[in-house]
Write a protein that holds these residues in place. Structure first.
Motif, PDB file in Angstrom:
ATOM      1  N   MET A   1       0.724  -0.869  -0.264  1.00  0.00           N
ATOM      2  CA  MET A   1       0.235  -0.497  -0.025  1.00  0.00           C
ATOM      3  C   MET A   1       0.739   1.121  -0.641  1.00  0.00           C
ATOM      4  O   MET A   1       1.735   0.902   0.797  1.00  0.00           O
ATOM      5  CB  MET A   1      -0.980   0.089   1.150  1.00  0.00           C
ATOM      6  N   SER A   2       0.479   2.197  -1.035  1.00  0.00           N
ATOM      7  CA  SER A   2       1.592   3.342  -0.791  1.00  0.00           C
ATOM      8  C   SER A   2       0.894   4.458  -0.008  1.00  0.00           C
ATOM      9  O   SER A   2      -0.206   4.581   0.185  1.00  0.00           O
ATOM     10  CB  SER A   2       1.237   3.808  -2.516  1.00  0.00           C
ATOM     11  N   THR A   3       1.950   5.179   0.283  1.00  0.00           N
ATOM     12  CA  THR A   3       1.512   6.333   1.049  1.00  0.00           C
ATOM     13  C   THR A   3       1.308   7.776   0.586  1.00  0.00           C
ATOM     14  O   THR A   3       1.362   7.988  -0.463  1.00  0.00           O
ATOM     15  CB  THR A   3       3.190   7.043   2.254  1.00  0.00           C
ATOM     16  N   PRO A   4      -0.268   8.306   0.422  1.00  0.00           N
ATOM     17  CA  PRO A   4      -0.507   8.976   0.258  1.00  0.00           C
ATOM     18  C   PRO A   4       0.762  10.344  -0.014  1.00  0.00           C
ATOM     19  O   PRO A   4       1.879  10.420   0.766  1.00  0.00           O
ATOM     20  CB  PRO A   4      -1.707  10.230   0.862  1.00  0.00           C
ATOM     21  N   ALA A   5       0.655  11.162  -1.301  1.00  0.00           N
ATOM     22  CA  ALA A   5       2.055  12.393  -1.346  1.00  0.00           C
ATOM     23  C   ALA A   5       1.174  13.555  -0.791  1.00  0.00           C
ATOM     24  O   ALA A   5       0.464  13.605  -0.781  1.00  0.00           O
ATOM     25  CB  ALA A   5       1.782  12.462  -3.270  1.00  0.00           C
ATOM     26  N   LEU A   6       1.955  14.051   0.314  1.00  0.00           N
ATOM     27  CA  LEU A   6       1.705  15.068   1.287  1.00  0.00           C
ATOM     28  C   LEU A   6       2.785  15.689   0.881  1.00  0.00           C
ATOM     29  O   LEU A   6       4.202  15.817   1.128  1.00  0.00           O
ATOM     30  CB  LEU A   6       1.623  14.630   2.753  1.00  0.00           C
ATOM     31  N   LEU A   7       2.232  17.037   0.021  1.00  0.00           N
ATOM     32  CA  LEU A   7       3.586  17.545  -0.108  1.00  0.00           C
ATOM     33  C   LEU A   7       3.182  19.006   0.590  1.00  0.00           C
ATOM     34  O   LEU A   7       4.682  20.148   1.147  1.00  0.00           O
ATOM     35  CB  LEU A   7       3.252  18.128  -2.056  1.00  0.00           C
ATOM     36  N   HIS A   8       2.089  19.671   0.731  1.00  0.00           N
ATOM     37  CA  HIS A   8       2.460  21.023   1.461  1.00  0.00           C
ATOM     38  C   HIS A   8       0.997  20.697   2.271  1.00  0.00           C
ATOM     39  O   HIS A   8       0.157  21.024   2.047  1.00  0.00           O
ATOM     40  CB  HIS A   8       1.966  22.058  -0.079  1.00  0.00           C
ATOM     41  N   ASP A   9       1.407  21.529   3.392  1.00  0.00           N
ATOM     42  CA  ASP A   9       0.347  21.891   4.218  1.00  0.00           C
ATOM     43  C   ASP A   9      -0.022  20.477   4.728  1.00  0.00           C
ATOM     44  O   ASP A   9      -1.727  20.299   5.008  1.00  0.00           O
ATOM     45  CB  ASP A   9      -0.047  23.024   4.802  1.00  0.00           C
ATOM     46  N   GLY A  10      -0.241  19.134   4.573  1.00  0.00           N
ATOM     47  CA  GLY A  10      -0.695  18.435   4.582  1.00  0.00           C
ATOM     48  C   GLY A  10      -2.187  17.833   3.663  1.00  0.00           C
ATOM     49  O   GLY A  10      -3.345  17.419   3.644  1.00  0.00           O
ATOM     50  N   PHE A  11      -1.450  18.731   3.145  1.00  0.00           N
ATOM     51  CA  PHE A  11      -2.600  18.626   1.195  1.00  0.00           C
ATOM     52  C   PHE A  11      -2.308  17.048   0.560  1.00  0.00           C
ATOM     53  O   PHE A  11      -1.514  16.561   0.237  1.00  0.00           O
ATOM     54  CB  PHE A  11      -2.202  19.619   0.716  1.00  0.00           C
ATOM     55  N   ASP A  12      -3.647  16.352   0.691  1.00  0.00           N
ATOM     56  CA  ASP A  12      -3.075  15.231  -0.354  1.00  0.00           C
ATOM     57  C   ASP A  12      -3.145  15.173  -1.617  1.00  0.00           C
ATOM     58  O   ASP A  12      -4.414  14.987  -1.993  1.00  0.00           O
ATOM     59  CB  ASP A  12      -3.974  13.862   0.704  1.00  0.00           C
ATOM     60  N   TYR A  13      -1.981  15.123  -2.475  1.00  0.00           N
ATOM     61  CA  TYR A  13      -2.256  15.312  -4.207  1.00  0.00           C
ATOM     62  C   TYR A  13      -2.971  14.251  -4.818  1.00  0.00           C
ATOM     63  O   TYR A  13      -3.150  14.448  -5.875  1.00  0.00           O
ATOM     64  CB  TYR A  13      -1.157  16.047  -4.254  1.00  0.00           C
ATOM     65  N   GLU A  14      -2.978  12.603  -3.952  1.00  0.00           N
ATOM     66  CA  GLU A  14      -3.341  11.956  -4.550  1.00  0.00           C
ATOM     67  C   GLU A  14      -4.749  12.472  -4.891  1.00  0.00           C
ATOM     68  O   GLU A  14      -5.855  12.017  -5.740  1.00  0.00           O
ATOM     69  CB  GLU A  14      -3.419  10.735  -4.046  1.00  0.00           C
ATOM     70  N   GLU A  15      -6.051  12.726  -4.157  1.00  0.00           N
ATOM     71  CA  GLU A  15      -7.415  13.536  -3.830  1.00  0.00           C
ATOM     72  C   GLU A  15      -7.542  14.276  -5.440  1.00  0.00           C
ATOM     73  O   GLU A  15      -8.392  14.417  -5.575  1.00  0.00           O
ATOM     74  CB  GLU A  15      -7.488  13.810  -2.383  1.00  0.00           C
ATOM     75  N   ALA A  16      -6.328  15.133  -5.352  1.00  0.00           N
ATOM     76  CA  ALA A  16      -6.396  15.774  -6.311  1.00  0.00           C
ATOM     77  C   ALA A  16      -6.278  15.277  -7.225  1.00  0.00           C
ATOM     78  O   ALA A  16      -7.742  15.783  -8.187  1.00  0.00           O
ATOM     79  CB  ALA A  16      -5.156  16.659  -6.382  1.00  0.00           C
ATOM     80  N   GLN A  17      -6.081  14.580  -7.936  1.00  0.00           N
ATOM     81  CA  GLN A  17      -5.774  13.518  -9.343  1.00  0.00           C
ATOM     82  C   GLN A  17      -7.063  12.417  -9.646  1.00  0.00           C
ATOM     83  O   GLN A  17      -7.601  12.052 -10.080  1.00  0.00           O
ATOM     84  CB  GLN A  17      -4.470  12.471  -9.074  1.00  0.00           C
ATOM     85  N   ILE A  18      -7.541  12.234  -8.206  1.00  0.00           N
ATOM     86  CA  ILE A  18      -9.321  11.508  -7.868  1.00  0.00           C
ATOM     87  C   ILE A  18      -9.825  12.735  -8.318  1.00  0.00           C
ATOM     88  O   ILE A  18     -10.941  12.061  -9.053  1.00  0.00           O
ATOM     89  CB  ILE A  18      -9.782  11.164  -6.599  1.00  0.00           C
ATOM     90  N   LEU A  19      -9.953  13.968  -7.891  1.00  0.00           N
ATOM     91  CA  LEU A  19     -10.951  14.490  -8.593  1.00  0.00           C
ATOM     92  C   LEU A  19     -11.118  15.287  -9.641  1.00  0.00           C
ATOM     93  O   LEU A  19     -12.052  15.725  -9.941  1.00  0.00           O
ATOM     94  CB  LEU A  19     -11.451  15.625  -6.873  1.00  0.00           C
ATOM     95  N   GLY A  20      -9.934  15.091  -9.898  1.00  0.00           N
ATOM     96  CA  GLY A  20      -9.727  15.778 -11.533  1.00  0.00           C
ATOM     97  C   GLY A  20      -9.296  16.862 -11.692  1.00  0.00           C
ATOM     98  O   GLY A  20      -9.235  17.670 -12.237  1.00  0.00           O
ATOM     99  N   LEU A  21      -8.565  17.479 -10.151  1.00  0.00           N
ATOM    100  CA  LEU A  21      -8.028  18.757 -10.142  1.00  0.00           C
ATOM    101  C   LEU A  21      -6.550  18.740  -9.879  1.00  0.00           C
ATOM    102  O   LEU A  21      -6.148  18.238  -9.864  1.00  0.00           O
ATOM    103  CB  LEU A  21      -8.773  19.445  -8.597  1.00  0.00           C
ATOM    104  N   THR A  22      -6.216  20.356 -10.309  1.00  0.00           N
ATOM    105  CA  THR A  22      -5.363  20.373 -10.239  1.00  0.00           C
ATOM    106  C   THR A  22      -4.407  20.968  -8.361  1.00  0.00           C
ATOM    107  O   THR A  22      -5.260  21.065  -8.220  1.00  0.00           O
ATOM    108  CB  THR A  22      -4.422  22.119 -11.594  1.00  0.00           C
ATOM    109  N   PRO A  23      -4.068  20.244  -8.847  1.00  0.00           N
ATOM    110  CA  PRO A  23      -2.536  21.020  -7.075  1.00  0.00           C
ATOM    111  C   PRO A  23      -3.521  21.712  -6.352  1.00  0.00           C
ATOM    112  O   PRO A  23      -3.441  21.940  -5.044  1.00  0.00           O
ATOM    113  CB  PRO A  23      -1.465  20.530  -6.595  1.00  0.00           C
ATOM    114  N   ARG A  24      -3.864  23.087  -7.163  1.00  0.00           N
ATOM    115  CA  ARG A  24      -3.370  24.634  -6.480  1.00  0.00           C
ATOM    116  C   ARG A  24      -5.566  24.536  -6.338  1.00  0.00           C
ATOM    117  O   ARG A  24      -5.403  24.880  -5.510  1.00  0.00           O
ATOM    118  CB  ARG A  24      -2.534  25.421  -7.163  1.00  0.00           C
ATOM    119  N   GLN A  25      -6.055  23.923  -7.968  1.00  0.00           N
ATOM    120  CA  GLN A  25      -7.670  23.880  -6.798  1.00  0.00           C
ATOM    121  C   GLN A  25      -8.380  22.950  -5.986  1.00  0.00           C
ATOM    122  O   GLN A  25      -8.639  23.379  -5.786  1.00  0.00           O
ATOM    123  CB  GLN A  25      -8.326  23.090  -8.334  1.00  0.00           C
ATOM    124  N   TYR A  26      -7.165  21.779  -5.737  1.00  0.00           N
ATOM    125  CA  TYR A  26      -7.130  21.135  -4.428  1.00  0.00           C
ATOM    126  C   TYR A  26      -6.691  22.014  -3.538  1.00  0.00           C
ATOM    127  O   TYR A  26      -7.747  21.685  -2.570  1.00  0.00           O
ATOM    128  CB  TYR A  26      -6.947  19.941  -4.529  1.00  0.00           C
TER     129      TYR A  26
END
Length: 111
Positions: A1-26
């Motif tokens: 199981m992979s760990t979520p991509a946490l890049l800035h202040d706890g934002f889970d950018y894998e969720e952005a991909q799932i939602l079809g959003l850019t990282p900034r939109q997320y």
């Protein structure tokens, strides 16, 4: 199981991909979900208020909704946590306050 991509202040950018959003939109969506006004989001992300509005409009369009409440609901329906506690008990990334200033994430107080 992979760990979520946490890049800035706890934002889970894998969720952005799932939602079809850019990282900034997320990032904008998560901060809206936490109850932050646009001006605070602009300061937090170091972008202008019109840019925040542009990201918000784009994420509403992507999620096929008309506003921030509907966007948060749609994202949660698609499985995004947006920083809330998961069923596994992970810590929250932010506090969402209701209009009275009470933390909506705390259990109700006993009288």
């Amino acid at each position: 199981m992979s760990t979520p991509a946490l890049l800035h202040d706890g934002f889970d950018y894998e969720e952005a991909q799932i939602l079809g959003l850019t990282p900034r939109q997320y990032e904008v969506l998560v901060l809206l979900a936490r109850g932050h006004p646009l001006k605070v989001i602009s300061r937090e992300l170091n972008i202008s208020v019109p840019t925040v509005k542009s990201h918000a409009r784009a994420l509403y369009k992507q999620l096929k909704v008309g506003g921030k409440g509907a966007a948060v609901y749609a994202a949660r329906q698609q499985g995004a946590r947006l920083g809330w506690v998961s069923s596994g008990g992970q810590a929250m990334q932010g506090t969402v306050l209701d209009r009275s200033g009470e933390d909506r994430n705390e259990p109700p107080r006993q009288a």
